[in-house]
Design a protein around this motif. Structure first.
Motif, mmCIF file in Angstrom:
data_model
loop_
_atom_site.group_PDB
_atom_site.id
_atom_site.type_symbol
_atom_site.label_atom_id
_atom_site.label_comp_id
_atom_site.label_asym_id
_atom_site.label_seq_id
_atom_site.Cartn_x
_atom_site.Cartn_y
_atom_site.Cartn_z
ATOM 1 N N UNK A 223 4.499 4.141 -8.944
ATOM 2 C CA UNK A 223 5.651 3.492 -9.561
ATOM 3 C C UNK A 223 5.934 2.175 -8.846
ATOM 4 N N UNK A 224 6.433 1.161 -9.556
ATOM 5 C CA UNK A 224 6.674 -0.144 -8.931
ATOM 6 C C UNK A 224 7.538 -0.078 -7.667
ATOM 7 N N UNK A 225 8.555 0.776 -7.686
ATOM 8 C CA UNK A 225 9.454 0.854 -6.535
ATOM 9 C C UNK A 225 8.810 1.517 -5.321
ATOM 10 N N UNK A 226 7.629 2.099 -5.494
ATOM 11 C CA UNK A 226 6.948 2.745 -4.377
ATOM 12 C C UNK A 226 6.075 1.781 -3.584
ATOM 13 N N UNK A 227 5.913 0.567 -4.066
ATOM 14 C CA UNK A 227 5.017 -0.403 -3.422
ATOM 15 C C UNK A 227 5.813 -1.340 -2.518
ATOM 16 N N UNK A 228 5.340 -1.486 -1.292
ATOM 17 C CA UNK A 228 5.936 -2.441 -0.360
ATOM 18 C C UNK A 228 5.411 -3.841 -0.707
ATOM 19 N N UNK A 229 6.283 -4.636 -1.259
ATOM 20 C CA UNK A 229 5.878 -5.990 -1.672
ATOM 21 C C UNK A 229 6.337 -7.075 -0.703
ATOM 22 N N UNK A 230 7.156 -6.720 0.262
ATOM 23 C CA UNK A 230 7.787 -7.743 1.107
ATOM 24 C C UNK A 230 7.134 -7.933 2.472
ATOM 25 N N UNK A 281 -11.342 9.250 2.120
ATOM 26 C CA UNK A 281 -11.869 8.035 1.497
ATOM 27 C C UNK A 281 -10.869 7.453 0.498
ATOM 28 N N UNK A 282 -10.110 8.309 -0.192
ATOM 29 C CA UNK A 282 -9.097 7.812 -1.119
ATOM 30 C C UNK A 282 -7.991 7.098 -0.358
ATOM 31 N N UNK A 283 -7.566 7.660 0.771
ATOM 32 C CA UNK A 283 -6.531 7.011 1.581
ATOM 33 C C UNK A 283 -7.023 5.678 2.131
ATOM 34 N N UNK A 284 -8.287 5.631 2.543
ATOM 35 C CA UNK A 284 -8.858 4.372 3.048
ATOM 36 C C UNK A 284 -8.852 3.300 1.966
ATOM 37 N N UNK A 285 -9.223 3.695 0.762
ATOM 38 C CA UNK A 285 -9.276 2.761 -0.365
ATOM 39 C C UNK A 285 -7.881 2.245 -0.715
ATOM 40 N N UNK A 286 -6.903 3.127 -0.806
ATOM 41 C CA UNK A 286 -5.541 2.718 -1.165
ATOM 42 C C UNK A 286 -4.954 1.803 -0.095
ATOM 43 N N UNK A 287 -5.217 2.106 1.176
ATOM 44 C CA UNK A 287 -4.726 1.248 2.264
ATOM 45 C C UNK A 287 -5.345 -0.142 2.194
ATOM 46 N N UNK A 288 -6.611 -0.208 1.805
ATOM 47 C CA UNK A 288 -7.272 -1.510 1.674
ATOM 48 C C UNK A 288 -6.597 -2.353 0.599
ATOM 49 N N UNK A 289 -6.234 -1.734 -0.527
ATOM 50 C CA UNK A 289 -5.550 -2.459 -1.599
ATOM 51 C C UNK A 289 -4.157 -2.898 -1.157
ATOM 52 N N UNK A 290 -3.474 -2.029 -0.434
ATOM 53 C CA UNK A 290 -2.106 -2.329 -0.003
ATOM 54 C C UNK A 290 -2.068 -3.371 1.110
ATOM 55 N N UNK A 291 -3.168 -3.523 1.836
ATOM 56 C CA UNK A 291 -3.189 -4.435 2.980
ATOM 57 C C UNK A 291 -3.882 -5.753 2.690
ATOM 58 N N UNK A 292 -4.118 -6.052 1.413
ATOM 59 C CA UNK A 292 -4.727 -7.339 1.059
ATOM 60 C C UNK A 292 -4.157 -7.819 -0.272
ATOM 61 N N UNK A 293 -4.101 -9.135 -0.432
ATOM 62 C CA UNK A 293 -3.505 -9.716 -1.639
ATOM 63 C C UNK A 293 -4.511 -10.000 -2.736
ATOM 64 N N UNK A 294 -5.809 -9.946 -2.413
ATOM 65 C CA UNK A 294 -6.846 -10.163 -3.417
ATOM 66 C C UNK A 294 -7.814 -8.986 -3.377
ATOM 67 N N UNK A 295 -8.182 -8.469 -4.545
ATOM 68 C CA UNK A 295 -9.166 -7.390 -4.638
ATOM 69 C C UNK A 295 -10.384 -7.912 -5.380
#
Length: 410
Positions: A223-230, A281-295
């Motif tokens: 959900x949008x509110x679950x993402x740290x955008x700041x 591996x799923x947690x690693x993948x999600x963290x990679x998306x959350x820790x970078x601005x370009x995929x």
């Protein structure tokens, strides 16, 4: 006394004659009535299907009779989970020890029943089904064979009045095996949703559908509110994926090494595709998306891939290699590849050659944190709006094909 009996006999004879005349006349009337053609009562046909171009704005102004419309959704491909949970925002409960997942939800006066899992076979679904959306896998010959079994079985549901397929299509867009099943060709299917840029899509009988996230790998409904955008993100970009032989993914890896971008990008390549993820591996993948601005999203078997939608759900901008892959997908449209995403203005960076990546990364590094926060929010909100649009499209096509012209519509 003799005179009395004479009069009595005369009166009896007259009465008898009158009764005979009345009987003959009555018989004559009945015979004439039966010779006239009988007018059958006029009923609306139980189901009338007319092809028309989908127009949701036309549908939302109409109302259905209360509790009139029930549609079954039977999922035999994981894209059905994406439909139910991510697009329709439905919930499920686990039944029969996990063999079946079931949920129901009312949307626009239509009660949807969703059934998914290995326990869903032809004999375990409701035999009195009237309207069904069947989610099938058409990616390989063995999957197509299973899908055909389902389609061939549909006529055995005696009360079935309408059927739609949502197809995880072939990555080369080889989906012509479905044509004989369409009503326009004498088949049973009213309409079909198809993934990828198939040339069959006409928005009359065939509709394009997004590939979505990899639900089969348990990618979550974010959900949008679950993402740290700041918060600041530790890396500029990421690429975690399979390095197919002779693919441009090797070119991408070479560019990253040549330009020394390992510190800017989270990179993890593997030589063999793995259909399932472990929790780690799923947690690693999600963290990679959350820790970078370009995929980074180089082409695989098709330009459209799960990574695009997964990145947008977490506020990371997909950088997509704009190349039409080999096969029978649409090569002629000015907006191919990724026709559907371009139609709705997806916040995606398109790149023709990965050797242009260093320039893109340099440009992105110049953005302020405030600009990146604004972009993350914009990406997440666009993806939310896109899913809402797909929800309206799906429900609209269901209404248009199942109920608009039928007796349930008022």
């Amino acid at each position: 006394m003799r005179l009395f009996w004479r009069y009595f006999s005369i009166i009896f004879a007259i009465v008898y004659i009158l009764l005979c005349v009345l009987s003959i006349y009555s018989y004559y009337l009945r015979k004439n009535a039966s010779s006239e053609p009988v007018k059958e009562p006029q009923y609306l046909p139980p189901f009338v299907h007319k092809q028309k171009k989908w127009n949701y704005s036309r549908l939302i102004n109409h109302k259905f009779k209360s509790n009139c419309c029930t549609v079954e959704i039977w999922g035999k491909a994981s894209i059905g989970v994406y439909l139910w949970k991510h697009i329709l925002n439905g919930e499920t409960e686990k039944l029969q020890g996990g063999l079946v997942y079931y949920g129901n939800k009312t949307i626009d006066d239509i009660l949807f029943h969703f059934r998914f899992g290995p326990g869903i076979i032809q004999s375990t679904v409701p035999s009195d089904v009237e309207f069904v959306v069947l989610v099938l896998n058409g990616r390989s010959k063995d999957k197509i064979a299973i899908s055909k079994v389902w389609l061939d079985y549909l006529p055995l549901y005696k009360k079935l009045r309408g059927a739609i397929v949502l197809l995880l299509g072939d990555e080369r867009c080889d989906n012509n095996w479905l044509l004989p099943y369409m009503k326009s060709r004498g088949g049973i299917l009213n309409a079909a949703f198809m993934v990828y840029d198939s040339t069959l899509v006409d928005n009359i009988e065939f509709y394009q559908w997004p590939l979505g996230v990899a639900a089969y790998r348990k990618f979550p409904h974010v959900l949008p509110e679950q993402v740290d955008t700041t918060s600041s993100r530790s890396h500029v970009c990421n690429f975690l994926g399979t390095l197919y032989e002779n693919s441009s993914r090797h070119v991408l890896m070479s560019v990253i090494r040549t330009w020394g971008l390992e510190e800017d990008c989270i990179v993890l390549g593997r030589m063999k595709w793995q259909p399932l993820e472990t929790r780690e591996t799923l947690e690693t993948y999600i963290k990679a998306l959350l820790n970078s601005d370009l995929t980074l999203s180089p082409v695989g078997m098709n330009t459209e891939c799960y990574r695009i939608y997964e990145a947008m759900s977490l506020g990371s901008v997909p950088v997509v290699e704009e190349v039409v892959t080999p096969g029978h997908c649409d090569h002629n449209a000015f907006n191919s590849p990724l026709r559907l995403l371009k139609e709705y203005g997806a916040p995606v960076y398109y790149i023709k050659d990965w050797r242009g990546l260093p320039t893109l990364i340099q440009h992105d590094a110049q953005l302020t944190l405030e600009e990146k926060i604004e972009r993350r929010i914009s990406v997440i909100q666009w993806y939310k709006g896109f899913k809402d649009t797909m929800k309206r499209k799906f429900v609209g096509v269901v209404k248009n094909n199942f109920f608009i012209d039928g007796p349930l519509f008022t």
